[in-house]
Structures are given as C-alpha cells and as structure tokens.
Design an enzyme around this catalytic site. Structure first.
Site, PDB file in Angstrom:
ATOM      1  NE  ARG A   1      42.379  47.173  32.010  1.00  0.00           N
ATOM      2  CZ  ARG A   1      42.800  47.307  33.265  1.00  0.00           C
ATOM      3  NH1 ARG A   1      43.896  46.688  33.641  1.00  0.00           N
ATOM      4  NH2 ARG A   1      42.118  48.040  34.128  1.00  0.00           N
TER       5      ARG A   1
ATOM      6  NE  ARG B   1      49.751  40.486  32.285  1.00  0.00           N
ATOM      7  CZ  ARG B   1      49.842  41.544  33.104  1.00  0.00           C
ATOM      8  NH1 ARG B   1      49.199  42.656  32.816  1.00  0.00           N
ATOM      9  NH2 ARG B   1      50.577  41.470  34.196  1.00  0.00           N
TER      10      ARG B   1
ATOM     11  CD  GLU C   1      47.818  45.508  39.800  1.00  0.00           C
ATOM     12  OE1 GLU C   1      46.822  46.190  39.491  1.00  0.00           O
ATOM     13  OE2 GLU C   1      48.815  45.394  39.061  1.00  0.00           O
TER      14      GLU C   1
ATOM     15  CB  SER D   1      45.688  49.710  41.123  1.00  0.00           C
ATOM     16  OG  SER D   1      46.823  48.927  40.861  1.00  0.00           O
TER      17      SER D   1
ATOM     18  NE  ARG E   1      45.463  40.154  37.504  1.00  0.00           N
ATOM     19  CZ  ARG E   1      46.624  40.744  37.286  1.00  0.00           C
ATOM     20  NH1 ARG E   1      47.313  41.220  38.312  1.00  0.00           N
ATOM     21  NH2 ARG E   1      47.097  40.886  36.065  1.00  0.00           N
TER      22      ARG E   1
END
Length: 425
Positions: A261, A276, A348, A351, A390
C-alpha cells in the site's frame, strides 16, 4: 456498483443512504441519465427495425416496377444507415457515463450501522481478554523490537521510509504467527487455503472497489498491473464473471500474502515503528455466499478473527464502524482492536466487512438458486485473520519481560521448535 433499477424505484431512499455516507444527492441525475440512455436505445431499436422493414420493401417495390416508391425507400434506408451509428455511439457514451457515476458511489450502509463522521463515532460491541499487569513500565514495540530483529534503519536504507528489515527472532516469530493463523482458519474453520497472484489486472482491482477512486493508494507496475493491497482482491475475483451453482456455496478462501500500500492518505501517521508499512503480511479471509446467508457469515467471519486473538491471549475489543469510517465497498464493518500496553491504547488489527452484492455487481459474479432459472448476484465478505505485522507488535508489547526478552505464547511454541522465550541479542 449499484442497481439503477433500484434507484429508479426509490430515488429518495437512495439519496438518503448516500447522505449517510457523506455523498451528495445524485439519484435524480442518475435517473435522468438512465432515462435518456433508454430513450436512445429504444430509438436505435426502432430505427433498426424500420431499416430492415424498408430494405425488404425496396425489393417488393422494384418487383412491381414502382421506381418512385423504391427510390423513396432507398433514401430512407440511407438516412437510417447514417443515423444508426450515431445512436449506437450516443447509447455507448451514455451507458459509460452512467456506469462511471455509479462506480464512484460507495455501498449503501446497513440499517444497523451507526451514523457518524469518523472513528470517534464508532460503536463498542464488546471487549474480551485481560490486559497484562506489569510490575514495570511497558515499552513500545519499536523500543523492544530492534534487539530481537526489527531493523528499521536498514529497511529504510534499502527501500526508503515505511519499510523494515525483519531478521532473527522477529522474523521467526512473524513466520510463526502467519502460519498459525492460516492453520487455524483452514483446519478449524473450513477455509480453503489459496496461494493467489500478487499482481492483478485493472478489472480485478475495479471488481473489489479500489479502482478507479483509490488508485493513489496502490502500487502499479510498469506493465500496467497492480500489486495487491490485500489478498481480498485476488480471492474475491476467483468468482469473477461466473455463474455458480447454489450447492457450491458458501465458498470460503484464506491466504497468507505480502500486501502493498502506498499509504497516500496516511501522511504523518505512524511514521515510527512497524504499524503502518508499504509492505506487510496479512492473512485474509474471503467468503462468497447467497444473500440470505451474509448476515450470519459476517458474524462467523468476525468470530474466526477473534478466535485467533483469544488463542494468542491478547486483549481486544470489537467496534462497529460508523458510516463515516467504513470503507468504500462495505455495508457494515467490524474492526477488532488489540490492546497495546506500550502505547496504552487499542489499535486496529482486523477489519471484517460484508459488502452485500456491491462487489459482485462490479465483477458480474452470480449464482443460480436451486429450482430457479434466473440468476442472482452473490454476496461477498472479507476480513483480516489477522494483520501479521500488527500481531507481531501486539505480542512484543503484551509478552515483554522486564529484562528485554519476550515470552512466546503457548500456541506459537510448536512453530518455533518449542522455544518459549525470545532473548535480545
């Protein structure tokens, strides 16, 4: 993608749904555009039918030696022959314009999704697990990780910002986490393991909703392919342009892949550490189900992700995202947020979203219900089971020891040859 027929039937309801997502009222514009397209289609069909009819009449007029009628008919056919390509071009233009406008609109939120602007308006569903109680001040992962193999400096030197070189104990732990997650999903929950392509075509990324709106969030190769931002893209497109039989559903796929990403919309956020990254690993779940099963499947999928956190002994909470915080393709999203004691906050880690038939329409993915001739669009769901990097961060922070070592969760020890503690170098 939305069904224009449903918008025609109740434009006010569609505008109300889009308003919940912060999108402008566009139903009247879409309906007018669709009306004009259908008018042009009817005109083209009428013109084609008249052309065929007149062409046959020319022969009959000539057989009766009625040259005046034949000449008039030939002139009419010539006019229609010129007009038809114009109508076909206008029909194609109007259709492309309508499709482009529909493709730019987000999915309709489910009725139970809370209204809101951002993450501050998300709804707590439940909290699970016990936060660790330390006799010392817990450190963040970027302070613990370097001694165990998280090499931030070398990663940046090799590839630039938001890249990390993972080596030694940290690399082994990351590998163990990914394999444990994938094993759990496939062995205990019936997901089919898939090793999908990491490079995909435009139509695949369009099908899952990243294109055209979010192209800047992706990496594109010189030959026009896209590096997947998540295995959702490859896994969901397995059913692209297919008509499935009812008895093969549900389909459940899982994959452990690198993800890529650009993080174009995250400038200045999480610049330190391993939270990130431009390149990271994730275990992805995708389900393809009939519409009547999607609600139950959403709960099932989210529970599968929660089970991974339970097995790792990590405290977490489930949040139902508000309309302003949901992704473009989602009708409802649950975020799982893991407790990070070094940061003293939840972050987070997964999801899980139901996309209803939104992606299926973009991919033309259908099924034939038992006993019916007509086809229907499937429902698609996707979720993280979990984000591996994560989870590595969560294990480092939650299992850290005062002297700098990190205890290995029991379920991971078989993947590390029985090792129960990672010692700093």
């Amino acid at each position: 993608m939305h069904d224009i027929r449903l918008i025609r039937d109740d434009p006010a309801a569609f505008d109300a749904a889009m308003a919940r997502r912060g999108a402008p009222a566009v139903a009247d514009t879409l309906v007018a555009l669709d009306r004009r397209r259908r008018e042009v289609t009817t005109e083209a069909q009428t013109a084609q039918a008249r052309r065929n009819e007149a062409s046959k009449a020319i022969g009959a007029a000539k057989a009766q030696k009625d040259e005046a009628t034949a000449a008039a008919l030939m002139a009419e056919v010539a006019t229609l022959k010129q007009r038809l390509p114009e109508l076909e071009a206008e029909e194609a233009r109007l259709g492309a314009d309508l499709d482009a406008q529909l493709a730019a609109l987000p999915n309709v939120p489910a009725a139970d999704v809370p209204d809101g602007a951002d993450e501050d308006d998300n709804l707590l569903v439940h909290e699970r697990g016990t936060r660790p109680d330390f006799a010392f001040t817990p450190r963040e992962h970027d302070a613990i990780g370097p001694a165990l193999g998280l090499d931030f400096e070398t990663g940046v030197a090799i590839a630039g910002a938001r890249f990390t070189l993972v080596r030694g104990h940290a690399a082994r732990l990351q590998r163990a986490l990914g394999q444990f997650m994938l094993d759990r999903l496939t062995r205990e929950h019936g997901y089919e393991e898939v090793a999908p392509p990491l490079l995909v075509r435009d139509e695949a990324v369009f099908g899952t909703g990243q294109l055209p709106k979010f192209a800047e969030d992706l990496f594109r190769t010189t030959d026009g392919r896209w590096l997947i931002p998540t295995a959702e893209v490859s896994l969901t497109n397995i059913v692209r342009e297919q008509i499935l039989s009812h008895d093969v559903l549900p389909l459940r796929f899982a994959a452990l892949t690198p993800c890529f990403r650009s993080e174009a919309g995250a400038a200045g956020r999480d610049t330190r550490g391993y939270i990130r990254q431009h390149q990271f690993e994730k275990v992805e779940m995708v389900s393809i189900v009939p519409p009547e099963a999607s609600e139950e499947e959403h709960e099932r999928m989210t529970a599968c992700a929660e089970g991974v956190l339970d097995a790792l002994g990590l405290a977490y909470r489930r949040m139902k995202l508000c309309t302003g915080d949901m992704g473009f393709t989602a009708a409802r999203t649950y975020d799982l947020e893991v407790w990070l004691p070094g940061q003293a906050r939840y972050r987070e880690i997964s999801s899980c979203s139901t996309c209803t038939d939104f992606q299926a329409r973009r991919m033309n993915a259908r099924y034939r219900p038992e006993g019916e001739k007509a086809t229907r669009f499937v429902h698609t769901l996707n979720g993280s089971g979990l984000a591996v990097g994560r989870t590595l961060v969560a294990v480092l922070e939650n299992y850290q020891q005062a002297e700098g070592s990190v205890a290995v969760p029991d379920v991971l020890q078989p993947y590390l040859g029985g090792l129960n503690r990672l010692e700093p170098r």
